[in-house]
Scaffold this motif. Structure first.
Motif, short mmCIF file in Angstrom:
data_model
loop_
_atom_site.label_atom_id
_atom_site.label_comp_id
_atom_site.label_asym_id
_atom_site.label_seq_id
_atom_site.Cartn_x
_atom_site.Cartn_y
_atom_site.Cartn_z
N THR A 245 0.84 -1.19 0.00
CA THR A 245 0.00 0.00 0.00
C THR A 245 0.87 1.23 0.00
O THR A 245 1.72 1.40 0.89
CB THR A 245 -0.92 0.04 1.24
OG1 THR A 245 -1.66 -1.17 1.32
CG2 THR A 245 -1.86 1.23 1.17
N ARG A 246 0.68 2.09 -0.96
CA ARG A 246 1.43 3.35 -1.00
C ARG A 246 0.93 4.27 0.10
O ARG A 246 -0.28 4.52 0.23
CB ARG A 246 1.27 4.03 -2.36
CG ARG A 246 2.10 5.31 -2.48
CD ARG A 246 1.99 5.92 -3.86
NE ARG A 246 2.70 7.18 -3.94
CZ ARG A 246 2.72 7.96 -5.00
NH1 ARG A 246 2.05 7.60 -6.09
NH2 ARG A 246 3.39 9.09 -5.00
N GLN A 247 1.85 4.78 0.88
CA GLN A 247 1.51 5.63 2.02
C GLN A 247 1.49 7.10 1.62
O GLN A 247 2.18 7.52 0.68
CB GLN A 247 2.51 5.43 3.16
CG GLN A 247 2.45 4.07 3.80
CD GLN A 247 3.47 3.93 4.92
OE1 GLN A 247 4.66 4.12 4.70
NE2 GLN A 247 3.02 3.58 6.10
N THR A 248 0.70 7.85 2.35
CA THR A 248 0.72 9.29 2.18
C THR A 248 2.00 9.85 2.79
O THR A 248 2.30 9.59 3.95
CB THR A 248 -0.51 9.94 2.86
OG1 THR A 248 -1.70 9.39 2.28
CG2 THR A 248 -0.51 11.44 2.67
N ALA A 249 2.73 10.62 2.02
CA ALA A 249 4.01 11.15 2.48
C ALA A 249 4.06 12.65 2.22
O ALA A 249 3.51 13.14 1.23
CB ALA A 249 5.18 10.47 1.77
N LEU A 250 4.70 13.36 3.13
CA LEU A 250 4.86 14.81 2.94
C LEU A 250 5.66 15.08 1.67
O LEU A 250 5.31 15.97 0.89
CB LEU A 250 5.55 15.42 4.16
CG LEU A 250 5.86 16.91 4.09
CD1 LEU A 250 4.58 17.73 4.00
CD2 LEU A 250 6.68 17.35 5.30
N ASP A 251 6.73 14.33 1.47
CA ASP A 251 7.54 14.48 0.27
C ASP A 251 7.09 13.44 -0.75
O ASP A 251 7.47 12.27 -0.68
CB ASP A 251 9.03 14.30 0.61
CG ASP A 251 9.92 14.44 -0.62
OD1 ASP A 251 9.45 15.00 -1.62
OD2 ASP A 251 11.08 14.00 -0.55
N GLU A 252 6.30 13.87 -1.71
CA GLU A 252 5.77 12.94 -2.71
C GLU A 252 6.84 12.48 -3.69
O GLU A 252 6.65 11.48 -4.37
CB GLU A 252 4.62 13.61 -3.48
CG GLU A 252 3.41 13.91 -2.63
CD GLU A 252 2.31 14.60 -3.41
OE1 GLU A 252 1.12 14.24 -3.21
OE2 GLU A 252 2.63 15.48 -4.23
N THR A 253 7.96 13.19 -3.77
CA THR A 253 9.03 12.77 -4.66
C THR A 253 9.82 11.59 -4.10
O THR A 253 10.67 11.04 -4.80
CB THR A 253 10.00 13.93 -4.93
OG1 THR A 253 10.66 14.30 -3.71
CG2 THR A 253 9.25 15.14 -5.47
N ARG A 254 9.57 11.23 -2.86
CA ARG A 254 10.22 10.07 -2.23
C ARG A 254 9.10 9.12 -1.82
O ARG A 254 8.76 8.99 -0.64
CB ARG A 254 11.02 10.52 -1.02
CG ARG A 254 11.92 9.44 -0.45
CD ARG A 254 13.26 9.39 -1.14
NE ARG A 254 14.18 10.40 -0.64
CZ ARG A 254 15.35 10.64 -1.22
NH1 ARG A 254 15.72 9.97 -2.28
NH2 ARG A 254 16.15 11.58 -0.73
#
Length: 544
Positions: A245-254
């Motif tokens: 599952t792809r997580q929500t991340a502050l840095d979407e480029t990582r």
């Protein structure tokens, strides 16, 4: 050490920078991170097939370029300059070195050529978000960070001659798209507990588990940053029991993912026996060696990001006018930018030296299969700490100096700011990286040592260091009447540091010393001399 880059290394930088300037601007980055993989797959294939980017540090015998960590760090400096979202770090800096160091001949032949050409991507799976610990960047990796035989983490057990993995891991870089997973798992229970590495072919043939398929279908129809890939992200059938599952991340480029493993079939990385994949000591050493290279690569990437942020800020202050003149002409702004430039150059030098040291001091890649050599202790963690702090300072000033538009969430300055914040959360914090570097370099040794303090009569310094179960620090300093200073450092079970300073006397009472008739200095007066009987000892405590 020859600090000059070779023509081949310069060409790597020029070619990569020219390509990324054309195809990886801020608008392209924002569009790429909103795709299901989280990066531009077409650009990644071009970088892999035309430039051989993921195989830079792999031997030519396995389809790589045959260079070393220095060339990989230079390439990542350019990708960091463009804030490129890609599986480069996860594949080339984390997974591939481990497969090269521990894998058997069959695993080398099957995986390394495909990784070098970009046909496959890979990543390192560490439970509990302990990536920095597993790579020995913030502490020793000989503990139970992979589960320790208790609930949690990832456990490995043999069933019918096949290894099975059970557990979950979060914050896995590119974990939702990687074709090969290098999973750190605990096996052996309490009696013979050890941490080993296992390979999971995430796109292996075979029917996916029904529960995984249903959950992936529900997630695929939702809007937002989270996306499940129960059936694999590269078109292949999923592995039974594996949910990504792809997580929500502050840095979407990582992009990061959470992996759930429910009796997932796996194979041991390497061969059983001493010195192979079944040797816990060899696994820990390979992870630590990979950590040095990864730290140097990530430090160079952070330097590239900071360089781009500073260049964009300088260009803006030259154009933005206030009070009838560019704001870059104001001395206060110039001083702030000059300080950032000094920080950036220092971080760049540290990153280059760490990459050179990770390659065993080689100036050119030799393509040797195996470890590059023993790096200088603590050099990777120290360079990474300096680079992360520099990126954070430059990104913060970029937002400030852009003024009102810089605080807009959609502005390009926030690409750098979010990269700085998330990298430190993923691999830091910086003070723990520095503490680990100091420990590896032997700056804090057990026992007491005497060092010359350069003081007058009665001036002596002593230091003692004792470590406990954790890395909290307590430093107490007491100054005597004769100028004597004793410093003791003790590490206990706490998590932070406490500094307690005690000074004898009040009102800055100093040592009393006089000169006799023969010209020699008299002995310092004993404590309490010349004081009123009722005056005691004042103590100040400062919590840090």
């Amino acid at each position: 050490m020859d600090a000059a880059f070779t023509e081949e290394q310069q060409e790597i930088r020029r070619t990569l920078r020219a390509l990324l300037l054309k195809r990886c601007g801020p608008d392209e980055v924002k569009a790429a991170v909103r795709t299901p993989p989280g990066y531009d797959e077409g650009l990644w294939r071009h970088l892999a097939t035309r430039l051989g980017l993921p195989g830079l540090a792999l031997p030519a015998a396995y389809g790589g370029v045959g260079c070393g960590p220095t060339e990989l760090a230079l390439a990542c400096e350019e990708t960091g300059r463009a804030v490129l979202p890609s599986p480069l770090v996860a594949t080339a800096a984390l997974a591939a070195p481990l497969i090269l160091a521990l894998g058997g001949a069959r695993q080398h032949a099957e995986l390394l050529p495909a990784l070098a050409t970009g046909e496959l991507t890979a990543t390192l799976v560490v439970p509990g978000g302990r990536l920095a610990t597993a790579l020995a960047l913030t502490g020793p990796n000989d503990g139970d960070w992979a589960g320790g035989g208790r609930a949690g983490g990832i456990q490995a057990r043999r069933q019918d001659g096949t290894w099975r993995l059970y557990g979950e891991a979060g914050q896995v870089l590119n974990g939702h798209t990687a074709d090969v997973l290098v999973v750190a798992a605990h096996t052996g229970g309490f009696a013979r507990g050890r941490t080993l590495l296992f390979l999971v072919r995430a796109t292996a043939s075979g029917p996916a588990a029904p529960s995984d398929t249903r959950r992936a279908g529900r997630a695929a129809g939702t809007e937002g940053a989270e996306e499940a890939h129960g059936a694999g992200a590269s078109g292949g059938a999923g592995v039974p029991g594996l949910l990504r599952t792809r997580q929500t991340a502050l840095d979407e480029t990582r992009p990061q993912a959470r992996l759930e493993l429910r009796d997932v079939p796996a194979e041991l990385l390497g061969d059983e026996g001493e010195g192979g994949g079944g040797d816990a000591a060899a696994v820990a050493a390979a992870l630590a060696a990979t950590g040095v290279t990864a730290a140097a690569v990530l430090a160079a990437e952070a330097v590239g990001t900071a360089d781009a942020a500073l260049a964009r800020t300088v260009a803006y202050v030259r154009q933005r006018e206030q009070f009838g003149r560019p704001i870059g002409s104001f001395q206060a702004v110039q001083h702030r930018l000059a300080d950032l430039y000094v920080l950036l150059q220092a971080a760049r030098s540290a990153a280059y030296y760490a990459a050179w040291s990770a390659g065993g001091g080689r100036t050119r890649g030799g393509g040797a299969a195996g470890a590059y050599g023993a790096a200088e202790p603590g050099v990777g963690a120290l360079a990474l700490a300096q680079a992360l702090e520099t990126l954070r300072a430059v990104a913060s000033e970029a937002v400030q100096l852009h003024g009102g538009i810089g605080f807009t969430w959609e502005h390009e300055a926030h690409l750098y700011f979010k990269r700085a914040a998330c990298d430190e959360l993923l691999l830091g914090p910086a003070h723990r990286l520095r503490a680990r570097a100091a420990e590896e370099a032997g700056l804090f040794t057990d026992g007491a040592c005497e060092t010359g303090g350069g003081g007058g009569a009665g001036d002596s310094r002593g230091a003692g260091d004792s470590r406990g179960a954790d890395d909290g620090a307590a430093i107490s300093a007491s100054r005597g009447a004769g100028g004597s200073t004793e410093t003791s450092v003790s590490r206990g079970p706490g998590g932070g540091g406490a500094i307690a300073a005690s000074r004898e006397g009040r009102e800055g009472r100093a040592a009393q010393a006089g000169s006799g008739a023969d010209g020699h200095r008299a002995a310092p007066a004993p404590p309490g001399a010349g004081e009123e009987p009722g005056r005691g000892r004042a103590a100040e405590a400062v919590e840090a």
